[in-house]
Design a protein around this motif. Sequence first.
Motif, PDB file in Angstrom:
ATOM      1  N   CYS A  11       0.799  -1.235   0.000  1.00  0.00           N
ATOM      2  CA  CYS A  11       0.000   0.000   0.000  1.00  0.00           C
ATOM      3  C   CYS A  11       0.829   1.281   0.000  1.00  0.00           C
ATOM      4  O   CYS A  11       0.260   2.370  -0.020  1.00  0.00           O
ATOM      5  CB  CYS A  11      -0.936   0.011   1.209  1.00  0.00           C
ATOM      6  N   ASP A  12       2.154   1.172   0.074  1.00  0.00           N
ATOM      7  CA  ASP A  12       2.963   2.395   0.072  1.00  0.00           C
ATOM      8  C   ASP A  12       4.250   2.184  -0.718  1.00  0.00           C
ATOM      9  O   ASP A  12       5.272   1.760  -0.182  1.00  0.00           O
ATOM     10  CB  ASP A  12       3.279   2.831   1.506  1.00  0.00           C
ATOM     11  N   VAL A  13       4.156   2.485  -1.999  1.00  0.00           N
ATOM     12  CA  VAL A  13       5.319   2.454  -2.890  1.00  0.00           C
ATOM     13  C   VAL A  13       5.496   3.871  -3.433  1.00  0.00           C
ATOM     14  O   VAL A  13       4.532   4.490  -3.895  1.00  0.00           O
ATOM     15  CB  VAL A  13       5.075   1.462  -4.053  1.00  0.00           C
ATOM     16  N   VAL A 188      -3.163   9.805   3.753  1.00  0.00           N
ATOM     17  CA  VAL A 188      -2.400  10.921   4.324  1.00  0.00           C
ATOM     18  C   VAL A 188      -1.020  10.395   4.678  1.00  0.00           C
ATOM     19  O   VAL A 188      -0.875   9.484   5.501  1.00  0.00           O
ATOM     20  CB  VAL A 188      -3.107  11.514   5.561  1.00  0.00           C
ATOM     21  N   HIS A 189      -0.015  10.955   4.013  1.00  0.00           N
ATOM     22  CA  HIS A 189       1.346  10.436   4.149  1.00  0.00           C
ATOM     23  C   HIS A 189       2.194  11.351   5.021  1.00  0.00           C
ATOM     24  O   HIS A 189       1.970  12.559   5.067  1.00  0.00           O
ATOM     25  CB  HIS A 189       1.976  10.305   2.757  1.00  0.00           C
ATOM     26  N   ALA A 190       3.172  10.765   5.712  1.00  0.00           N
ATOM     27  CA  ALA A 190       4.154  11.567   6.432  1.00  0.00           C
ATOM     28  C   ALA A 190       4.736  12.598   5.475  1.00  0.00           C
ATOM     29  O   ALA A 190       5.024  12.289   4.321  1.00  0.00           O
ATOM     30  CB  ALA A 190       5.261  10.662   6.976  1.00  0.00           C
ATOM     31  N   SER A 315       5.733  -1.692   1.955  1.00  0.00           N
ATOM     32  CA  SER A 315       7.195  -1.803   1.996  1.00  0.00           C
ATOM     33  C   SER A 315       7.819  -0.437   2.196  1.00  0.00           C
ATOM     34  O   SER A 315       8.937  -0.303   2.653  1.00  0.00           O
ATOM     35  CB  SER A 315       7.713  -2.408   0.687  1.00  0.00           C
ATOM     36  N   ASP A 316       7.061   0.609   1.803  1.00  0.00           N
ATOM     37  CA  ASP A 316       7.577   1.980   1.776  1.00  0.00           C
ATOM     38  C   ASP A 316       8.743   2.099   0.797  1.00  0.00           C
ATOM     39  O   ASP A 316       9.625   2.934   0.981  1.00  0.00           O
ATOM     40  CB  ASP A 316       7.979   2.447   3.183  1.00  0.00           C
ATOM     41  N   TYR A 317       8.753   1.257  -0.213  1.00  0.00           N
ATOM     42  CA  TYR A 317       9.804   1.285  -1.246  1.00  0.00           C
ATOM     43  C   TYR A 317       9.941   2.677  -1.841  1.00  0.00           C
ATOM     44  O   TYR A 317       8.923   3.315  -2.128  1.00  0.00           O
ATOM     45  CB  TYR A 317       9.436   0.281  -2.346  1.00  0.00           C
ATOM     46  N   PRO A 318      11.147   3.205  -2.033  1.00  0.00           N
ATOM     47  CA  PRO A 318      12.452   2.558  -1.852  1.00  0.00           C
ATOM     48  C   PRO A 318      13.128   2.910  -0.524  1.00  0.00           C
ATOM     49  O   PRO A 318      14.341   2.716  -0.406  1.00  0.00           O
ATOM     50  CB  PRO A 318      13.249   3.144  -3.021  1.00  0.00           C
ATOM     51  N   HIS A 319      12.370   3.433   0.437  1.00  0.00           N
ATOM     52  CA  HIS A 319      12.985   3.785   1.717  1.00  0.00           C
ATOM     53  C   HIS A 319      13.470   2.522   2.427  1.00  0.00           C
ATOM     54  O   HIS A 319      12.842   1.463   2.333  1.00  0.00           O
ATOM     55  CB  HIS A 319      11.988   4.523   2.615  1.00  0.00           C
ATOM     56  N   GLY A 320      14.563   2.639   3.158  1.00  0.00           N
ATOM     57  CA  GLY A 320      15.180   1.457   3.760  1.00  0.00           C
ATOM     58  C   GLY A 320      14.738   1.213   5.195  1.00  0.00           C
ATOM     59  O   GLY A 320      15.207   1.870   6.112  1.00  0.00           O
TER      60      GLY A 320
END
Length: 364
Positions: A11-13, A188-190, A315-320
């Motif tokens: 849900c968060d790419v 609503v994203h950071a 995954s919040d891709y591409p954040h690590g």
Amino acid sequence: MKLPLEGAIDCDVHLSVPNVATLLPYMSDYWSDQLVTRYIDRVGFNLTSYPPRSPLTVRDDWRAAPGRPTGLAALQADVLDPGRLSGAICHTMHGAMALFNEDMGAEFCKAINAWVAKEWLDRDPRLRASILVHAQNPALAVEEIERCAGDKRFVAVLLPVMGDSPLGRRIYWPIYEACERYGLSLAVHAGSTYRNPPTAAGWPSYQSEDYMLQSSAFENLIVGFLAEGVFQKFPGLKLVCMESGFTWMPTFLWRTSKTWRGVRTEVPWLDRVPAEIIREHVRLTLQPVDAPRDPKILNKIFEQIACDDMIVYSSDYPHGHFDGDNGLPEGLSHELLRKIAIDNPRAAFPRLATVEAPDTKETV
Ligand code: ZN
């Protein structure tokens, strides 16, 4: 725990617009000319909360390098294929959100949404996206939602958690009305437009303070939605908090509900304990998991949230935030993992119904 989890939905790419020149073909002649003649096409438009060299910005093994795929091929190789995902929702956080010129901001959003549809959604049937809007002018934001809503691959409307004023305020309600009307979730994203400091006491010194304190902005967001009665006005609205963390939720549920009991005469439209309203309307993305590695502690947190529907896989891709394919926390039950990865995303974003459903046999 490793993916693959056959049929999972991420849900968060994040998508990143390479440069302004990429967007010029999607803009009107007037704005294209304006951006070029005023040299605005040379501006990066990066929101500064993600410094380019930080692992939080791009995980080391996902960074551009000689021989590595780029763009869609990289997303497919890094996330979609190894995870055997049935879908992924793309979000484009862009500096256009922070522009003071409402017309320029709206034109950027329109161009970005068109770029997302043509360069990403058209090229991989697993991809879905949120609609980027310039919230400072809700009327223009609604126009953009109406322009994009016919394309069912757009499943949400995207806003940063910190803007001009609390998002529960009525000035923003036309955006929520449009979300409800078209079956779009509110993502609503950071992030911030940096109109206001990211701490309640003023401007901090470091990016790390900004990032660590984002979760408090989500608490502000939900309290505002409760007090202003947003969920009573729009009972069909789903609020998905992205990159918010979630381990603060148990105490938040307890505190909002306890306080409401003492002050509820001020907000009589809240006809239920706030915890019940939150459990019905609010969803949170999984990564970054802000919990210790001990599965007992994580299970305790889920037990205290007391709502297995609340967390959706990301995954919040591409954040690590994790190594390899270990995007799922260890020690959770198969039933809960299946809900987080498959069932909850589909409930949180009703438009995902157009994504092919996984085989119903146990695949965890
Ligand atoms: Zn994110």
